[in-house]
Scaffold this active site. Sequence first.
Site, PDB file in Angstrom:
ATOM      1  N   ASP A 145       0.254  -9.823  -2.211  1.00 52.66           N
ATOM      2  CA  ASP A 145       1.108 -10.456  -1.200  1.00 52.66           C
ATOM      3  C   ASP A 145       2.012 -11.505  -1.843  1.00 52.66           C
ATOM      4  O   ASP A 145       2.877 -12.090  -1.183  1.00 52.66           O
ATOM      5  CB  ASP A 145       0.273 -11.047  -0.058  1.00 52.66           C
ATOM      6  CG  ASP A 145      -0.719 -12.094  -0.524  1.00 52.66           C
ATOM      7  OD1 ASP A 145      -0.837 -12.320  -1.749  1.00 52.66           O
ATOM      8  OD2 ASP A 145      -1.400 -12.688   0.332  1.00 52.66           O
ATOM      9  N   ASP A 189      -3.235  -6.087  -1.106  1.00 49.71           N
ATOM     10  CA  ASP A 189      -3.642  -7.322  -0.436  1.00 49.71           C
ATOM     11  C   ASP A 189      -3.532  -7.179   1.066  1.00 49.71           C
ATOM     12  O   ASP A 189      -2.497  -6.720   1.577  1.00 49.71           O
ATOM     13  CB  ASP A 189      -2.692  -8.471  -0.847  1.00 49.71           C
ATOM     14  CG  ASP A 189      -3.294  -9.373  -1.891  1.00 49.71           C
ATOM     15  OD1 ASP A 189      -4.537  -9.499  -1.947  1.00 49.71           O
ATOM     16  OD2 ASP A 189      -2.513  -9.969  -2.665  1.00 49.71           O
ATOM     17  N   LYS A 218      -7.724  -5.960  -0.873  1.00 49.97           N
ATOM     18  CA  LYS A 218      -8.209  -7.259  -1.365  1.00 49.97           C
ATOM     19  C   LYS A 218      -8.122  -8.262  -0.223  1.00 49.97           C
ATOM     20  O   LYS A 218      -7.149  -8.265   0.527  1.00 49.97           O
ATOM     21  CB  LYS A 218      -7.379  -7.738  -2.567  1.00 49.97           C
ATOM     22  CG  LYS A 218      -7.803  -9.130  -3.079  1.00 49.97           C
ATOM     23  CD  LYS A 218      -7.343  -9.399  -4.501  1.00 49.97           C
ATOM     24  CE  LYS A 218      -5.921  -9.857  -4.642  1.00 49.97           C
ATOM     25  NZ  LYS A 218      -5.590 -11.121  -3.934  1.00 49.97           N
ATOM     26  N   GLU A 263      -8.834 -12.496   0.673  1.00 47.16           N
ATOM     27  CA  GLU A 263      -9.132 -13.839   0.181  1.00 47.16           C
ATOM     28  C   GLU A 263     -10.170 -14.477   1.096  1.00 47.16           C
ATOM     29  O   GLU A 263     -10.005 -14.458   2.318  1.00 47.16           O
ATOM     30  CB  GLU A 263      -7.855 -14.694   0.189  1.00 47.16           C
ATOM     31  CG  GLU A 263      -6.827 -14.245  -0.813  1.00 47.16           C
ATOM     32  CD  GLU A 263      -5.575 -15.119  -0.824  1.00 47.16           C
ATOM     33  OE1 GLU A 263      -5.586 -16.231  -0.239  1.00 47.16           O
ATOM     34  OE2 GLU A 263      -4.578 -14.680  -1.410  1.00 47.16           O
ATOM     35  N   GLU A 267      -9.254 -17.123  -8.940  1.00 46.90           N
ATOM     36  CA  GLU A 267      -7.940 -17.683  -9.296  1.00 46.90           C
ATOM     37  C   GLU A 267      -8.008 -19.206  -9.473  1.00 46.90           C
ATOM     38  O   GLU A 267      -8.643 -19.909  -8.677  1.00 46.90           O
ATOM     39  CB  GLU A 267      -6.913 -17.351  -8.191  1.00 46.90           C
ATOM     40  CG  GLU A 267      -5.533 -17.940  -8.488  1.00 46.90           C
ATOM     41  CD  GLU A 267      -4.402 -17.362  -7.667  1.00 46.90           C
ATOM     42  OE1 GLU A 267      -4.634 -16.416  -6.880  1.00 46.90           O
ATOM     43  OE2 GLU A 267      -3.266 -17.846  -7.827  1.00 46.90           O
TER      44      GLU A 267
HETATM   45  O1  KIV Z   1      -0.810 -11.681  -4.570  1.00 46.00           O
HETATM   46  C1  KIV Z   1      -1.095 -11.606  -5.777  1.00 46.00           C
HETATM   47  O2  KIV Z   1      -0.262 -11.245  -6.616  1.00 46.00           O
HETATM   48  C2  KIV Z   1      -2.452 -11.967  -6.165  1.00 46.00           C
HETATM   49  C3  KIV Z   1      -2.726 -12.102  -7.624  1.00 46.00           C
HETATM   50  C4  KIV Z   1      -2.024 -13.286  -8.131  1.00 46.00           C
HETATM   51  C5  KIV Z   1      -4.159 -12.100  -7.923  1.00 46.00           C
HETATM   52  O3  KIV Z   1      -3.292 -12.147  -5.354  1.00 46.00           O
END
Ligand code: KIV
Length: 274
Positions: free
Chosen positions: A45, A84, A114, A116, A183
């Site tokens: 994202d 994401d 993914k 968070e 991260e």
């Molecule tokens: O959105 C993204 O690019 C990420 C990476 C930085 C891990 O989550």
Amino acid sequence: MVIGQPDPCGLLGPRGGAPIVGLTAYTAPMAARIDRHVDFILVGDSVAMVLYGMETTRTIDIDTMIRHGRAVAQAAANTLVVIDMPFGTYEHNRDVALSNARRMLSETGCDAVKMEGGDSLAGTVEAAVADGIPVMGHVGLMPQRARSVAQMRSRGHSDTTRRRILKDARAIARAGAFAIVVEGVVESVARDITQASTVPIIGIGASVACDGQILVTEDMTGMFDAFTPRFVKRYAEVGKIVEEAVMAYASDVRNRRFPGPEHTFAKRGKKAAG
Ligand code: KIV
């Protein structure tokens, strides 16, 4: 303390070998370029900031993510593609999270999502995995919680935050995530998480102690230079190369050096008789 179970989806191969290599891609041409050289591609994202010039990742919507995910998945035939889940699509309601995750995978062809989040997201991750949705976790600095770039600071400097991040990683691994992005954490925290974890820990700004690394491709190639986090190593200056090409083209056009005869269609002559 052992975090999680051994790589439940087997998506990133057995641990103990060479470090895992990840990069982001948002478009088909970029995905095609990096497909054979990495172990996984993330449709991050971060596209919000890098391609759309938004201040944070919080304002990208699910339809935009799906368009980018589809383009990347079609172009990356050899690599695991993770996408994401955007801010606001999974944190508050488990059923909504699962339905959005299913939609993101079925409409894009990506292999995994993914999310968070730590402890409080573990139930959702567990439900998603039970529903057959491969999930990569993301703990430590969670950019979707930052309302400005200034809030994207490294984590794990105090005992309290260190414990918090370890707890988050443990909860997400136990919930069944097949890998976890960590991260922006101090090295000792990254090392503790990695040593305790039985699922691969992918670092970004989390030191060499992790099982693998990911960077934003536009950061490491110098295509995006609005700001460069300390943890980014620049492997090229593509932004400068593009600008130099643009200046040369503009100068050629203004001085009538382009287009030349080799770029010009001449009228086809008639075939000679006989
Ligand atoms: O959105 C993204 O690019 C990420 C990476 C930085 C891990 O989550």
